[in-house]
Design an enzyme around this catalytic site. Structure first.
Site, mmCIF file in Angstrom:
data_model
loop_
_atom_site.group_PDB
_atom_site.id
_atom_site.type_symbol
_atom_site.label_atom_id
_atom_site.label_comp_id
_atom_site.label_asym_id
_atom_site.label_seq_id
_atom_site.Cartn_x
_atom_site.Cartn_y
_atom_site.Cartn_z
ATOM 1 N N GLU A 1 0.832 -1.200 0.000
ATOM 2 C CA GLU A 1 0.000 0.000 0.000
ATOM 3 C C GLU A 1 0.863 1.244 0.000
ATOM 4 O OE1 GLU A 1 -2.831 -0.120 3.307
ATOM 5 O OE2 GLU A 1 -2.445 -2.267 3.355
ATOM 6 N N CYS B 1 3.342 8.302 1.505
ATOM 7 C CA CYS B 1 3.822 7.328 2.477
ATOM 8 C C CYS B 1 4.019 6.015 1.732
ATOM 9 C CB CYS B 1 2.781 7.170 3.592
ATOM 10 S SG CYS B 1 3.180 5.863 4.754
ATOM 11 N N CYS C 1 6.438 -7.449 7.420
ATOM 12 C CA CYS C 1 7.473 -6.924 8.317
ATOM 13 C C CYS C 1 7.735 -7.991 9.369
ATOM 14 C CB CYS C 1 6.956 -5.652 9.000
ATOM 15 S SG CYS C 1 8.144 -4.872 10.116
ATOM 16 N N CYS D 1 5.660 -5.657 16.126
ATOM 17 C CA CYS D 1 4.994 -4.726 17.064
ATOM 18 C C CYS D 1 3.534 -5.140 17.232
ATOM 19 C CB CYS D 1 5.080 -3.293 16.548
ATOM 20 S SG CYS D 1 6.769 -2.727 16.319
ATOM 21 N N CYS E 1 0.510 -3.345 15.260
ATOM 22 C CA CYS E 1 0.676 -3.049 13.830
ATOM 23 C C CYS E 1 0.122 -4.158 12.939
ATOM 24 C CB CYS E 1 2.159 -2.845 13.536
ATOM 25 S SG CYS E 1 2.489 -2.464 11.819
ATOM 26 N N SER F 1 10.300 5.166 16.252
ATOM 27 C CA SER F 1 9.100 4.655 16.919
ATOM 28 C C SER F 1 9.474 4.287 18.338
ATOM 29 C CB SER F 1 8.571 3.426 16.170
ATOM 30 O OG SER F 1 8.217 3.802 14.868
ATOM 31 N N LEU F 2 9.226 5.216 19.231
ATOM 32 C CA LEU F 2 9.652 5.026 20.615
ATOM 33 C C LEU F 2 8.535 4.337 21.412
ATOM 34 C CD1 LEU F 2 12.062 5.652 22.484
ATOM 35 C CD2 LEU F 2 10.952 7.826 23.037
ATOM 36 N N CYS G 1 -2.062 2.123 8.053
ATOM 37 C CA CYS G 1 -1.307 0.990 8.586
ATOM 38 C C CYS G 1 -1.693 -0.414 8.116
ATOM 39 C CB CYS G 1 -1.367 1.009 10.116
ATOM 40 S SG CYS G 1 -0.863 2.559 10.806
HETATM 41 N N1 SAH Z 1 8.965 -0.005 10.724
HETATM 42 C C1 SAH Z 1 8.913 1.431 10.807
HETATM 43 C C2 SAH Z 1 7.769 2.005 10.002
HETATM 44 C C3 SAH Z 1 6.475 1.533 10.543
HETATM 45 S S1 SAH Z 1 4.973 2.384 10.291
HETATM 46 C C4 SAH Z 1 8.794 1.854 12.258
HETATM 47 O O1 SAH Z 1 8.641 0.994 13.119
HETATM 48 O O2 SAH Z 1 8.889 3.035 12.545
HETATM 49 C C5 SAH Z 1 5.126 3.986 10.863
HETATM 50 C C6 SAH Z 1 4.612 4.267 12.265
HETATM 51 O O3 SAH Z 1 3.283 3.832 12.485
HETATM 52 C C7 SAH Z 1 5.472 3.628 13.330
HETATM 53 O O4 SAH Z 1 5.724 4.563 14.333
HETATM 54 C C8 SAH Z 1 4.572 2.537 13.836
HETATM 55 O O5 SAH Z 1 4.946 2.148 15.122
HETATM 56 C C9 SAH Z 1 3.220 3.185 13.735
HETATM 57 N N2 SAH Z 1 2.080 2.268 13.761
HETATM 58 C C10 SAH Z 1 1.996 1.014 13.284
HETATM 59 N N3 SAH Z 1 0.776 0.490 13.503
HETATM 60 C C11 SAH Z 1 0.074 1.440 14.141
HETATM 61 C C12 SAH Z 1 -1.257 1.514 14.652
HETATM 62 N N4 SAH Z 1 -2.106 0.489 14.553
HETATM 63 N N5 SAH Z 1 -1.625 2.663 15.219
HETATM 64 C C13 SAH Z 1 -0.785 3.727 15.327
HETATM 65 N N6 SAH Z 1 0.476 3.707 14.877
HETATM 66 C C14 SAH Z 1 0.897 2.583 14.294
#
Ligand code: SAH
Length: 343
Positions: A90, A103, A110, A114, A117, A212-213, A331
């Protein structure tokens, strides 16, 4: 067969020379591709004989637009793209007053795991090549009929888990005969693969790094991000400080607010303490709820309170503006629902 979009201008120029043609043909071919001509025979100033040679060696790896959704609210477009091998990804185009932003994805699926996600639920299927990462912008810009000036690597995939292809992409996207998007207009979001952050910094990169903290402590972070078992927050922040020192670029910390997990007033205070004095910006993302888990987004009040605590503590903060809410834009949800309906 190779995807011609994986080639730099220099590489294609060398290929031309090795195949008895003039180097300048490379630039002509790329110019056509950026103009939306994706068949070698249709490139008007390319002689037939060269077209044949190209056809024997290359394909033009522009993905097909399988589905397109457009938000009635803000014009956000979501594209479901299909590659030659059947894999789907996407990309999302966001239309701001200051220009168009996209984006894009860096992997199919992946493997970071997480918990909140949707992109990681079936693991990593494969890496995207540099040309496949680039092609998302070419196809999007073409169907939009307008320039795309900003890129965020925040679609599916962990960019630093596909480091070589992503760094080559950063070179390709900058090319003046092509998209001409400078590094300052690119944001790379990572869950924090520490050694790769140092490598990026050493390349004197000027992209914006988004980390992504999502938690102020390793304990909480481990509950939602398996990568926290590998790298501590301290290690991530040390790498970020190095990145800031080397590049002078402000870092963005993404913080997905999940009800009852990381959204209390104490969490906000501890987060402020952790980041105090750093050149940074916090982006709060109310978690997008997905049907595969039970994580919930906090109430509006909790989100506002969290934001104002950070502000009071002197931390620069914004709450992510949500776009394309009516088209399931967030996402990895579109790809999943498409795959499910095909089953
Ligand atoms: N792998 C990368 C890019 C991921 S997507 C990363 O971890 O940063 C970009 C952002 O969206 C990341 O901060 C991820 O943690 C966040 N994200 C993923 N799923 C999400 C969700 N369901 N709700 C809110 N943020 C989300």
């Amino acid at each position: 067969m190779e995807n011609i979009l994986d080639y730099t201008l220099e590489e294609l120029s060398n290929w031309m020379k090795d195949n008895g043609e003039s180097a300048f043909r490379a630039k002509q071919v790329f110019s056509w591709i950026y103009k939306g001509v994706w068949i070698f025979e249709e490139m008007k100033n390319i002689p037939k004989s060269i077209g044949e040679k190209l056809n024997n060696h290359f394909y033009i790896g522009i993905p097909k637009i399988i589905e397109k959704f457009e938000s009635d609210i803000d014009g956000t477009q979501k594209l479901l793209l299909g590659f030659k091998d059947g894999n789907l990804i996407e990309s999302v185009i966001m239309r701001y007053k200051h220009g168009n932003s996209i984006c894009i994805s860096t992997q199919v699926g992946c493997r970071m795991g997480c918990t909140f996600c949707a992109s990681t639920l079936e693991g990593r299927i494969r890496n995207l090549t540099s040309g496949e990462i680039l092609a998302q912008i070419i196809v999007a810009q073409n169907q939009l009929g307008e320039r795309i000036s900003n890129v965020v690597l925040m679609g599916s995939g962990e960019p630093l888990d596909n480091y070589d292809n992503v760094t080559k992409f950063l070179e390709l996207v900058n090319a003046d005969y092509g998209l001409n998007i400078g590094q300052r207009h690119i944001t790379l979001s990572t869950c924090g693969i520490v050694p790769r952050i140092y490598e990026l910094a050493d390349k004197e990169s000027s992209i914006t790094l988004a980390i992504s903290l999502h938690a102020y402590s390793d304990e909480i972070r481990k509950n939602i991000m398996p990568v926290a078992n590998k790298y501590t927050i301290k290690e991530v922040l040390d790498a970020c400080k190095y990145y800031v020192d080397k590049t002078g670029r402000r870092i963005t910390y993404e913080y997905a607010l999940v009800s009852g997990i990381n959204d209390s007033a104490d969490d906000a205070k501890s987060l402020s303490k952790l980041l105090r004095g750093m050149l940074c910006h916090v982006n709060l993302i109310p978690v997008n709820e997905i049907k595969e888990n039970t994580l919930k987004r906090p109430s509006k009040k909790i989100i506002e309170d969290f934001e104002s605590i950070l502000k009071d503590e002197g931390i620069e903060v914004t709450v992510r503006r949500e776009m394309g809410n009516d088209i399931n834009a967030a996402c990895g949800q579109l790809r999943r629902s498409y795959i499910e309906t095909q089953k």
